[in-house]
Design an enzyme around this catalytic site. Structure first.
Site, PDB file in Angstrom:
ATOM      1  N   ILE A   1      33.979  36.136  33.345  1.00 12.63           N
ATOM      2  CA  ILE A   1      33.973  37.550  32.928  1.00 12.63           C
ATOM      3  C   ILE A   1      35.418  37.960  32.751  1.00 12.63           C
ATOM      4  O   ILE A   1      36.159  38.114  33.723  1.00 12.63           O
ATOM      5  CB  ILE A   1      33.336  38.503  33.958  1.00 12.63           C
ATOM      6  CG1 ILE A   1      31.841  38.254  34.067  1.00 12.63           C
ATOM      7  CG2 ILE A   1      33.549  39.955  33.508  1.00 12.63           C
ATOM      8  CD1 ILE A   1      31.099  39.364  34.776  1.00 12.63           C
ATOM      9  N   ASP A   2      35.811  38.100  31.519  1.00 11.12           N
ATOM     10  CA  ASP A   2      37.143  38.605  31.219  1.00 11.12           C
ATOM     11  C   ASP A   2      37.003  40.123  31.063  1.00 11.12           C
ATOM     12  O   ASP A   2      36.069  40.596  30.426  1.00 11.12           O
ATOM     13  CB  ASP A   2      37.620  37.962  29.904  1.00 11.12           C
ATOM     14  CG  ASP A   2      39.016  38.408  29.547  1.00 11.12           C
ATOM     15  OD1 ASP A   2      39.853  38.554  30.463  1.00 11.12           O
ATOM     16  OD2 ASP A   2      39.275  38.614  28.348  1.00 11.12           O
TER      17      ASP A   2
ATOM     18  N   SER B   1      39.337  43.196  27.810  1.00  6.47           N
ATOM     19  CA  SER B   1      38.932  41.802  27.558  1.00  6.47           C
ATOM     20  C   SER B   1      39.357  41.245  26.209  1.00  6.47           C
ATOM     21  O   SER B   1      39.992  41.918  25.402  1.00  6.47           O
ATOM     22  CB  SER B   1      37.408  41.641  27.713  1.00  6.47           C
ATOM     23  OG  SER B   1      36.734  42.019  26.520  1.00  6.47           O
TER      24      SER B   1
ATOM     25  N   ARG C   1      49.910  42.698  23.604  1.00  6.53           N
ATOM     26  CA  ARG C   1      49.822  42.503  25.058  1.00  6.53           C
ATOM     27  C   ARG C   1      51.262  42.346  25.546  1.00  6.53           C
ATOM     28  O   ARG C   1      51.851  41.259  25.451  1.00  6.53           O
ATOM     29  CB  ARG C   1      48.987  41.275  25.379  1.00  6.53           C
ATOM     30  CG  ARG C   1      48.634  41.173  26.842  1.00  6.53           C
ATOM     31  CD  ARG C   1      47.654  40.056  27.098  1.00  6.53           C
ATOM     32  NE  ARG C   1      47.145  40.141  28.444  1.00  6.53           N
ATOM     33  CZ  ARG C   1      46.076  40.832  28.800  1.00  6.53           C
ATOM     34  NH1 ARG C   1      45.380  41.501  27.904  1.00  6.53           N
ATOM     35  NH2 ARG C   1      45.697  40.855  30.052  1.00  6.53           N
TER      36      ARG C   1
ATOM     37  N   HIS D   1      48.155  45.881  32.649  1.00  7.32           N
ATOM     38  CA  HIS D   1      48.008  44.589  31.974  1.00  7.32           C
ATOM     39  C   HIS D   1      48.832  44.509  30.696  1.00  7.32           C
ATOM     40  O   HIS D   1      49.059  43.415  30.177  1.00  7.32           O
ATOM     41  CB  HIS D   1      46.535  44.320  31.626  1.00  7.32           C
ATOM     42  CG  HIS D   1      45.651  44.178  32.828  1.00  7.32           C
ATOM     43  ND1 HIS D   1      44.288  44.137  32.752  1.00  7.32           N
ATOM     44  CD2 HIS D   1      45.965  44.052  34.149  1.00  7.32           C
ATOM     45  CE1 HIS D   1      43.778  44.000  33.963  1.00  7.32           C
ATOM     46  NE2 HIS D   1      44.771  43.950  34.828  1.00  7.32           N
TER      47      HIS D   1
ATOM     48  N   ASP E   1      42.470  33.698  29.671  1.00 11.58           N
ATOM     49  CA  ASP E   1      42.488  35.049  29.091  1.00 11.58           C
ATOM     50  C   ASP E   1      42.797  35.020  27.594  1.00 11.58           C
ATOM     51  O   ASP E   1      42.774  36.079  26.951  1.00 11.58           O
ATOM     52  CB  ASP E   1      43.548  35.912  29.780  1.00 11.58           C
ATOM     53  CG  ASP E   1      43.103  36.385  31.156  1.00 11.58           C
ATOM     54  OD1 ASP E   1      41.875  36.486  31.379  1.00 11.58           O
ATOM     55  OD2 ASP E   1      43.972  36.654  32.003  1.00 11.58           O
TER      56      ASP E   1
ATOM     57  N   THR F   1      37.120  42.420  33.945  1.00 11.99           N
ATOM     58  CA  THR F   1      36.200  42.843  35.020  1.00 11.99           C
ATOM     59  C   THR F   1      36.203  44.370  35.197  1.00 11.99           C
ATOM     60  O   THR F   1      35.175  44.946  35.539  1.00 11.99           O
ATOM     61  CB  THR F   1      36.572  42.189  36.366  1.00 11.99           C
ATOM     62  OG1 THR F   1      37.939  42.445  36.635  1.00 11.99           O
ATOM     63  CG2 THR F   1      36.338  40.695  36.339  1.00 11.99           C
TER      64      THR F   1
ATOM     65  N   ASP G   1      30.285  37.037  37.772  1.00 14.53           N
ATOM     66  CA  ASP G   1      31.368  36.057  37.624  1.00 14.53           C
ATOM     67  C   ASP G   1      30.919  34.651  38.018  1.00 14.53           C
ATOM     68  O   ASP G   1      31.055  33.696  37.258  1.00 14.53           O
ATOM     69  CB  ASP G   1      32.493  36.447  38.601  1.00 14.53           C
ATOM     70  CG  ASP G   1      33.811  36.680  37.913  1.00 14.53           C
ATOM     71  OD1 ASP G   1      33.912  36.418  36.703  1.00 14.53           O
ATOM     72  OD2 ASP G   1      34.738  37.133  38.596  1.00 14.53           O
TER      73      ASP G   1
ATOM     74  N   ASP H   1      36.777  31.735  31.151  1.00 13.38           N
ATOM     75  CA  ASP H   1      36.844  32.995  31.895  1.00 13.38           C
ATOM     76  C   ASP H   1      35.420  33.545  31.912  1.00 13.38           C
ATOM     77  O   ASP H   1      34.913  34.011  30.899  1.00 13.38           O
ATOM     78  CB  ASP H   1      37.804  33.994  31.238  1.00 13.38           C
ATOM     79  CG  ASP H   1      38.111  35.154  32.178  1.00 13.38           C
ATOM     80  OD1 ASP H   1      37.337  35.370  33.128  1.00 13.38           O
ATOM     81  OD2 ASP H   1      39.127  35.845  31.966  1.00 13.38           O
TER      82      ASP H   1
ATOM     83  N   GLU I   1      38.462  30.260  36.080  1.00 15.34           N
ATOM     84  CA  GLU I   1      39.119  31.282  36.890  1.00 15.34           C
ATOM     85  C   GLU I   1      38.627  31.270  38.340  1.00 15.34           C
ATOM     86  O   GLU I   1      39.389  31.577  39.249  1.00 15.34           O
ATOM     87  CB  GLU I   1      38.910  32.673  36.279  1.00 15.34           C
ATOM     88  CG  GLU I   1      39.826  33.684  36.927  1.00 15.34           C
ATOM     89  CD  GLU I   1      39.800  35.061  36.306  1.00 15.34           C
ATOM     90  OE1 GLU I   1      38.900  35.355  35.515  1.00 15.34           O
ATOM     91  OE2 GLU I   1      40.700  35.842  36.647  1.00 15.34           O
TER      92      GLU I   1
END
Ligand code: AMP
Ligand code: MG
Length: 331
Positions: A126-127, A243, A260, A219, A273, A129, A47, A124, A70
Site C-alpha cells: 500500500i503506497d 501515492s 517530488r 514527503h 515508491d 498509507t 498492507d 509496495d 516494504e
C-alpha cells in the site's frame, strides 16, 4: 536472453488486482472516526494482506526471484497480534484463500530481500498509507527490475476512475501496466482483459502545464514546488494526491508534471515508491529523472541512494522544469 515478459506481466496484473480487492475491502470498513483516533489498524491489515497475496503469486510463478518489499512479518508474529492475523485471514478467505499463520508469515517474509540482484521484484503493498486512511488515493505497486532496468510494472489505483470499462459501476479502480519497449496500458481492476493505451500530454508551454505532488508536505516540499510554478508561470493549481497514482495521472495526461522535492537532507527515496510508476510514465512517453536531471539508478538495493527527489514529466517540458529547480535552489 531476450524475453517478452508476457508471463511476468500476466502474473503481476492478476496479483495486483487481487491485492487491490483486499485493500478496497479493508478501506470500505474504515470507521469514520479512525483518523482522529490515529487508528492505523486498517493499514496494517491491508498492507500485510496485500503483500502476502502478491508474494504468493510470485512464489508460485517465479520461485527463484527475490523480492524487495516494504513490509516484514516480525511485528505480526508477536502473540498479542492475533486480532490482526485473524483479520488478515478473514480478508484472504473472502478471496477464497485459506491459509495458516506460518504460511502467511512466509509469504510476507519472502519479500525481505535488501540487496540488488540481476533480476528482482519490488513491491509496495500500500503506497500512500495516509491517503488510504483518509479514504482517498493509494496504490499497490509492483515492478520487475532486470539488469538495473525496470522492465515490467503493474500499479493498481483502487480509487482512480475512468471510462475504461463499459460497466459504469465498475469504472472506479484502475490498473496501469507497462512492459519496457511495449507502451503503457490501463484496465479496470474488474476486467483485466479490456485495456487501452495511455499517453502523456503533449503540452509544451510550461505556463499551460499542471503539476501534481504529495498531499503530505513532509514527503515533498510544497514551498519549492510553488516557487517552480511561479517561475514557469503555471496558471493551474497543483493537483495533490497520495501515492504513485501521481505517476499514473501524468501517464494519462491529466497532469503534465509530478514533482517530488526533498524535504530534508539525507532522505533517500525507496525503490518501491517509484519503480512501478516510473515505467508507466516512461512507457506512456514521459521522462523521469531526479531533481538534478540524473536518471534514477535502480541498482542500489532498496534505496535510490544516488538520487535526490524525483521529477516526472511529459518529456516535452522536462528540461525547463530541471532548469527552474536549479534556479530556485533545489538542484
Ligand atoms: P506520497 O503518498 O507520494 O506522499 O508518498 C508516500 C511515501 O512517501 C511513503 O511510501 C514513504 O515511503 C515515503 N516517504 C516517507 N517519508 C518521506 C520523505 N521525507 N520524503 C519523501 N518520501 C517520504
Ligand atoms: Mg510507499
Amino acid at each position: 536472453m531476450q524475453t517478452d515478459y508476457s508471463k511476468e506481466l500476466d502474473i503481476a496484473l492478476k496479483a495486483v488486482a487481487e491485492a487491490a480487492h483486499v485493500c478496497r475491502s479493508v478501506q470500505f470498513k474504515i470507521a469514520p472516526d479512525s483518523l482522529e483516533k490515529q487508528d492505523r489498524s486498517p493499514v496494517t491489515i491491508a498492507d500485510y494482506g496485500s503483500q502476502a497475496l502478491v508474494s504468493r503469486a510470485l512464489e508460485a510463478a517465479f520461485p527463484d526471484d527475490p523480492i524487495i518489499g516494504e513490509e516484514d512479518a516480525d511485528e505480526l508474529k508477536q502473540p498479542e497480534q492475533f486480532a490482526f492475523r485473524n483479520a488478515i485471514h478473514a480478508e484472504l478467505a473472502a478471496m477464497n484463500i485459506y491459509t495458516n499463520d506460518d504460511q502467511l508469515f512466509s509469504w510476507i517474509d519472502r519479500c525481505g530481500a535488501k540487496e540488488y540482484s540481476d533480476r528482482f521484484w519490488t513491491i509496495d503493498p500500500i503506497d500512500g498509507t495516509k491517503g488510504f486512511l483518509r479514504k482517498e488515493h493509494y496504490a499497490i505497486s509492483l515492478a520487475l527490475v532486470v539488469n538495473g532496468e525496470v522492465v515490467v510494472a503493474a500499479v493498481g489505483c483502487p480509487n482512480l476512475a475512468s471510462q475504461v470499462t463499459n460497466a459504469p459501476e465498475k469504472g472506479v479502480g484502475l490498473l496501469f501496466s507497462a512492459v519496457k519497449g511495449q507502451g503503457a496500458n490501463v484496465c479496470s481492476i474488474w476486467s483485466l482483459d479490456q485495456s487501452e493505451p495511455v499517453k502523456v500530454s503533449d503540452t509544451t508551454d510550461t505556463s499551460a502545464t499542471r503539476f501534481c505532488e504529495s498531499v503530505e508536505s513532509g514527503h515533498s516540499s510544497h514551498g519549492h514546488s510553488a516557487q517552480v510554478a511561479e517561475l514557469l508561470k503555471m496558471q493551474e493549481e497543483p493537483v495533490r494526491l497520495d501515492s504513485q497514482a501521481k505517476y499514473c495521472v501524468v501517464a494519462r495526461g491529466e497532469a503534465d508534471i509530478y514533482l517530488r522535492l526533498p524535504t530534508r537532507v539525507g532522505y533517500r527515496e525507496k525503490i518501491w515508491d517509484h519503480a512501478g510508476g516510473y515505467l508507466i510514465v516512461e512507457e506512456a512517453g514521459g521522462k523521469i529523472t531526479d531533481v538534478e536531471g540524473k536518471p534514477l539508478d535502480f541498482t542500489r538495493g532498496a534505496e535510490l541512494s544516488e538520487n535526490r527527489g524525483v521529477v516526472a514529466t511529459n518529456g516535452r517540458v522536462h528540461d525547463e522544469v530541471i532548469t527552474a529547480l536549479r534556479e530556485v535552489g533545489v538542484a
